[in-house]
Structure formats: structure tokens, C-alpha cells
Design a protein around this motif. Structure first.
Motif, PDB file in Angstrom:
ATOM      1  N   GLY A 126       0.787  -1.224   0.000  1.00  0.00           N
ATOM      2  CA  GLY A 126       0.000   0.000   0.000  1.00  0.00           C
ATOM      3  C   GLY A 126       0.817   1.272   0.000  1.00  0.00           C
ATOM      4  N   PHE A 127       1.912   1.298  -0.743  1.00  0.00           N
ATOM      5  CA  PHE A 127       2.781   2.479  -0.775  1.00  0.00           C
ATOM      6  C   PHE A 127       2.264   3.543  -1.734  1.00  0.00           C
ATOM      7  CE2 PHE A 127       5.606  -0.639   1.021  1.00  0.00           C
ATOM      8  CZ  PHE A 127       6.350   0.092   1.927  1.00  0.00           C
ATOM      9  N   THR A 128       2.406   4.782  -1.307  1.00  0.00           N
ATOM     10  CA  THR A 128       2.073   5.921  -2.167  1.00  0.00           C
ATOM     11  C   THR A 128       3.169   6.991  -2.140  1.00  0.00           C
ATOM     12  OG1 THR A 128       0.902   7.114  -0.397  1.00  0.00           O
ATOM     13  CG2 THR A 128      -0.402   5.585  -1.748  1.00  0.00           C
ATOM     14  N   GLN A 129       4.137   6.853  -1.227  1.00  0.00           N
ATOM     15  CA  GLN A 129       5.147   7.892  -1.007  1.00  0.00           C
ATOM     16  C   GLN A 129       6.565   7.338  -1.266  1.00  0.00           C
ATOM     17  OE1 GLN A 129       3.963  11.030   0.225  1.00  0.00           O
ATOM     18  NE2 GLN A 129       1.948  10.099  -0.044  1.00  0.00           N
ATOM     19  N   LEU A 130       7.371   8.130  -1.976  1.00  0.00           N
ATOM     20  CA  LEU A 130       8.734   7.698  -2.287  1.00  0.00           C
ATOM     21  C   LEU A 130       9.579   7.465  -1.031  1.00  0.00           C
ATOM     22  CD1 LEU A 130       9.693   9.925  -5.358  1.00  0.00           C
ATOM     23  CD2 LEU A 130       9.603   7.433  -5.302  1.00  0.00           C
ATOM     24  N   ASP A 131       9.482   8.354  -0.073  1.00  0.00           N
ATOM     25  CA  ASP A 131      10.288   8.212   1.141  1.00  0.00           C
ATOM     26  C   ASP A 131       9.955   6.915   1.877  1.00  0.00           C
ATOM     27  OD1 ASP A 131      11.570  10.577   0.647  1.00  0.00           O
ATOM     28  OD2 ASP A 131      10.419  11.762   2.096  1.00  0.00           O
ATOM     29  N   ASP A 132       8.707   6.513   1.840  1.00  0.00           N
ATOM     30  CA  ASP A 132       8.297   5.282   2.510  1.00  0.00           C
ATOM     31  C   ASP A 132       8.885   4.059   1.813  1.00  0.00           C
ATOM     32  OD1 ASP A 132       6.854   6.859   4.219  1.00  0.00           O
ATOM     33  OD2 ASP A 132       4.926   6.499   3.241  1.00  0.00           O
ATOM     34  N   VAL A 133       8.922   4.088   0.497  1.00  0.00           N
ATOM     35  CA  VAL A 133       9.533   2.994  -0.253  1.00  0.00           C
ATOM     36  C   VAL A 133      11.016   2.888   0.095  1.00  0.00           C
ATOM     37  CG1 VAL A 133      10.229   2.237  -2.559  1.00  0.00           C
ATOM     38  CG2 VAL A 133       7.891   3.003  -2.154  1.00  0.00           C
ATOM     39  N   ASN A 134      11.694   4.030   0.140  1.00  0.00           N
ATOM     40  CA  ASN A 134      13.120   4.026   0.491  1.00  0.00           C
ATOM     41  C   ASN A 134      13.349   3.423   1.869  1.00  0.00           C
ATOM     42  OD1 ASN A 134      13.821   5.270  -1.915  1.00  0.00           O
ATOM     43  ND2 ASN A 134      13.762   7.324  -1.063  1.00  0.00           N
ATOM     44  N   THR A 135      12.502   3.773   2.821  1.00  0.00           N
ATOM     45  CA  THR A 135      12.639   3.241   4.175  1.00  0.00           C
ATOM     46  C   THR A 135      12.421   1.740   4.193  1.00  0.00           C
ATOM     47  OG1 THR A 135      11.890   5.323   5.146  1.00  0.00           O
ATOM     48  CG2 THR A 135      11.766   3.377   6.542  1.00  0.00           C
ATOM     49  N   ALA A 136      11.404   1.261   3.495  1.00  0.00           N
ATOM     50  CA  ALA A 136      11.116  -0.173   3.437  1.00  0.00           C
ATOM     51  C   ALA A 136      12.298  -0.949   2.873  1.00  0.00           C
ATOM     52  CB  ALA A 136       9.871  -0.424   2.597  1.00  0.00           C
ATOM     53  N   VAL A 137      12.891  -0.426   1.814  1.00  0.00           N
ATOM     54  CA  VAL A 137      14.047  -1.081   1.200  1.00  0.00           C
ATOM     55  C   VAL A 137      15.225  -1.103   2.160  1.00  0.00           C
ATOM     56  CG1 VAL A 137      15.765  -0.856  -0.629  1.00  0.00           C
ATOM     57  CG2 VAL A 137      13.330  -0.601  -1.168  1.00  0.00           C
ATOM     58  N   GLN A 138      15.479   0.024   2.799  1.00  0.00           N
ATOM     59  CA  GLN A 138      16.591   0.099   3.750  1.00  0.00           C
ATOM     60  C   GLN A 138      16.430  -0.853   4.923  1.00  0.00           C
ATOM     61  OE1 GLN A 138      16.611   4.273   4.735  1.00  0.00           O
ATOM     62  NE2 GLN A 138      17.293   4.901   2.701  1.00  0.00           N
ATOM     63  N   LEU A 139      15.184  -1.093   5.321  1.00  0.00           N
ATOM     64  CA  LEU A 139      14.914  -1.980   6.448  1.00  0.00           C
ATOM     65  C   LEU A 139      14.945  -3.453   6.060  1.00  0.00           C
ATOM     66  CD1 LEU A 139      12.036  -0.019   8.227  1.00  0.00           C
ATOM     67  CD2 LEU A 139      14.381  -0.336   9.050  1.00  0.00           C
ATOM     68  N   GLY A 140      15.016  -3.729   4.774  1.00  0.00           N
ATOM     69  CA  GLY A 140      15.148  -5.117   4.330  1.00  0.00           C
ATOM     70  C   GLY A 140      13.860  -5.823   3.980  1.00  0.00           C
ATOM     71  N   ALA A 141      12.813  -5.086   3.627  1.00  0.00           N
ATOM     72  CA  ALA A 141      11.573  -5.725   3.192  1.00  0.00           C
ATOM     73  C   ALA A 141      11.843  -6.574   1.955  1.00  0.00           C
ATOM     74  CB  ALA A 141      10.509  -4.675   2.885  1.00  0.00           C
ATOM     75  N   ASP A 142      11.240  -7.746   1.910  1.00  0.00           N
ATOM     76  CA  ASP A 142      11.436  -8.651   0.770  1.00  0.00           C
ATOM     77  C   ASP A 142      10.598  -8.259  -0.432  1.00  0.00           C
ATOM     78  OD1 ASP A 142      13.120 -10.869   2.064  1.00  0.00           O
ATOM     79  OD2 ASP A 142      11.437 -10.701   3.453  1.00  0.00           O
ATOM     80  N   ALA A 143       9.471  -7.609  -0.180  1.00  0.00           N
ATOM     81  CA  ALA A 143       8.574  -7.229  -1.269  1.00  0.00           C
ATOM     82  C   ALA A 143       7.859  -5.933  -0.929  1.00  0.00           C
ATOM     83  CB  ALA A 143       7.554  -8.335  -1.535  1.00  0.00           C
ATOM     84  N   VAL A 144       7.551  -5.189  -1.977  1.00  0.00           N
ATOM     85  CA  VAL A 144       6.821  -3.923  -1.858  1.00  0.00           C
ATOM     86  C   VAL A 144       5.552  -4.049  -2.698  1.00  0.00           C
ATOM     87  CG1 VAL A 144       6.854  -1.491  -2.479  1.00  0.00           C
ATOM     88  CG2 VAL A 144       8.866  -2.526  -1.413  1.00  0.00           C
ATOM     89  N   GLY A 145       4.409  -3.789  -2.082  1.00  0.00           N
ATOM     90  CA  GLY A 145       3.144  -3.925  -2.784  1.00  0.00           C
ATOM     91  C   GLY A 145       2.551  -2.590  -3.194  1.00  0.00           C
ATOM     92  N   LEU A 146       2.066  -2.525  -4.427  1.00  0.00           N
ATOM     93  CA  LEU A 146       1.389  -1.344  -4.952  1.00  0.00           C
ATOM     94  C   LEU A 146      -0.047  -1.724  -5.291  1.00  0.00           C
ATOM     95  CD1 LEU A 146       4.164  -0.018  -7.365  1.00  0.00           C
ATOM     96  CD2 LEU A 146       3.767   0.613  -4.977  1.00  0.00           C
ATOM     97  N   VAL A 147      -0.985  -0.892  -4.879  1.00  0.00           N
ATOM     98  CA  VAL A 147      -2.404  -1.199  -5.036  1.00  0.00           C
ATOM     99  C   VAL A 147      -2.962  -0.517  -6.290  1.00  0.00           C
ATOM    100  CG1 VAL A 147      -4.690  -0.997  -3.989  1.00  0.00           C
ATOM    101  CG2 VAL A 147      -2.684  -1.462  -2.543  1.00  0.00           C
ATOM    102  N   PHE A 148      -3.457  -1.339  -7.222  1.00  0.00           N
ATOM    103  CA  PHE A 148      -4.068  -0.824  -8.450  1.00  0.00           C
ATOM    104  C   PHE A 148      -5.571  -1.118  -8.415  1.00  0.00           C
ATOM    105  CE2 PHE A 148       0.373  -1.698  -9.452  1.00  0.00           C
ATOM    106  CZ  PHE A 148       0.768  -0.499 -10.013  1.00  0.00           C
ATOM    107  N   TYR A 149      -6.216  -0.561  -7.414  1.00  0.00           N
ATOM    108  CA  TYR A 149      -7.655  -0.736  -7.214  1.00  0.00           C
ATOM    109  C   TYR A 149      -8.200   0.613  -6.790  1.00  0.00           C
ATOM    110  CZ  TYR A 149     -12.033  -2.536  -5.207  1.00  0.00           C
ATOM    111  OH  TYR A 149     -13.360  -2.779  -4.911  1.00  0.00           O
ATOM    112  N   PRO A 150      -8.739   1.392  -7.736  1.00  0.00           N
ATOM    113  CA  PRO A 150      -9.115   2.784  -7.480  1.00  0.00           C
ATOM    114  C   PRO A 150      -9.947   3.049  -6.226  1.00  0.00           C
ATOM    115  CG  PRO A 150      -9.247   2.336  -9.815  1.00  0.00           C
ATOM    116  CD  PRO A 150      -8.951   1.017  -9.157  1.00  0.00           C
TER     117      PRO A 150
END
Length: 211
Positions: free
Chosen positions: A7-31
Motif C-alpha cells: 500500500g505504498f504511495t510515497q517515495l520516502d516510505d519505499v526508500n525506508t522499506a528497502v533500507q529496512l530489508g523488506a522482501d517485497a513492496v506492494g502497490l495497489v491498483f484498485y481505485p
């Protein structure tokens, strides 16, 4: 324990998730979802996700032509079917875009049993799913409810790797470490607002699963 932050919408949040070692990042394509992203937003977010971190596209009852168009524009790795798609529909849609896929099953403690859950999983396994995601049932929502289901309905002998979602946070995810699951999927439990992640909550969640 593998971890997907969704459920990411913000670039800074994605960067944090990656830095923390998340295995996957989910993006929601459901308006209708408050965490939905547009194609242009998704492109910008995916650019910040390095190799070895999977990009998961969450879709709900998406038409095949829409999925094909999405796959042409956004470089995602895995489809997460989160609607009413049948095993055959998932197989057909995934084949159309040549992507691996998983299916979310909404578990209802009032009607589901271990046997019924296993039978549903087996049908998607036979259709080619790579994993199954178990989430809480809600009559009007396709996930993102922040609610838990009865974890006694998690099969111990599933034919697919199980990813657990629904009401997870840093305080309860450690309870899952001895359960027969492959990974966890969290969205609301790491947020301060819909689609906006809390870095401290993400950090605490990863610490709780031993990452």
C-alpha cells in the motif's frame, strides 16, 4: 519470515522499506482503495526499488486488457489477485502478461473450516499459483480492513506457501514465528494514515520478525 509491506504511495516510505530489508513492496491498483496509485505514481515508486526486492501489483477483478496495459507500463514482478477471481481466471490473466502470481483468500470463521481452506488453496495450486495469501473476510471490502481472522484456520499442510495478512503489527507478528507460514503482509499496521507509512512502525515490525 519473509515480509511484504503493501500500500505504498510515497517515495520516502519505499526508500525506508528497502533500507529496512523488506522482501517485497506492494502497490495497489484498485481505485476504490485509499492506498491506490496511478500508473504514473507507480512508475516513480518502482524506480526506487532495487533488484532482489519484489514488486507486487495488487489488483481486484481487473479486466485482462487493463492488466496487459498495466504490465506494459509498470515493471512489476508478481500479481496479487485480491478480488473474486477464480483459479482459471487467475491462470489466464497471469499467462497473458507472463507473470508469476498469488491469490488472496478471505477467511470467514463462520463458514470456513481447515478442510475448506485447504480445498480452496489446492484449486489455486493446480492453476499455477506461486503462493496463497490468507486475509480476513469482510462482506464489502477486498482486504485492507485491519482485522484478524481465526489463525487456527491456517493449514499446517498447505499445498502452497502461505502468506498471512490482516491486522498484523509489531505487537502481534512475533506470535506467528512458530506457525506454518512463509511470510507476512502488512499495510495498516505500519501506517499513520492510509497509504502513508510510519518509519518507526516499519522498523519495529522488522525487528519483531527478526529481520
Amino acid at each position: 519470515m519473509h515480509v511484504k509491506f503493501c500500500g505504498f504511495t510515497q517515495l520516502d516510505d519505499v526508500n525506508t522499506a528497502v533500507q529496512l530489508g523488506a522482501d517485497a513492496v506492494g502497490l495497489v491498483f484498485y481505485p476504490p482503495s485509499p492506498r491506490a496509485v496511478t500508473v504514473s505514481q507507480a512508475k516513480a515508486l518502482v524506480k526506487r526499488i532495487p533488484a532482489f526486492v519484489s514488486v507486487v501489483a495488487l489488483v481486484v477483478n481487473m479486466a485482462d486488457n487493463e492488466l496487459v496495459e498495466l504490465a506494459h507500463q509498470v515493471p512489476f514482478d508478481i500479481i496479487q489477485f485480491h478480488g473474486d477471481e477464480t483459479p482459471e481466471q487467475c491462470q489466464q490473466l497471469a499467462y497473458a502478461v507472463n507473470k508469476r502470481w498469488m491469490k488472496a483468500l478471505r477467511i470467514n470463521a463462520e463458514t470456513d473450516t481447515l478442510e475448506s481452506v485447504n480445498n480452496r488453496i489446492d484449486r489455486f495450486a493446480a492453476a499455477g499459483a506461486s503462493s496463497i495469501l490468507l486475509d480476513a473476510y469482510h462482506p464489502h471490502k477486498y482486504g485492507g480492513t485491519g482485522a484478524r481472522f481465526d489463525w487456527s484456520l491456517i493449514p499446517k499442510d498447505s499445498s502452497l506457501p502461505i502468506i498471512l495478512a490482516g491486522g498484523l503489527n509489531a505487537d502481534n507478528v512475533a506470535d506467528l514465528l512458530d506457525m506454518p507460514i512463509y511470510g507476512v503482509d502488512v499495510s495498516g499496521g505500519i501506517e499513520y494514515d492510509k497509504g502513508k507509512k510510519d518509519a518507526a512502525k516499519m522498523r519495529a515490525f522488522m525487528k519483531a520478525v527478526g529481520k
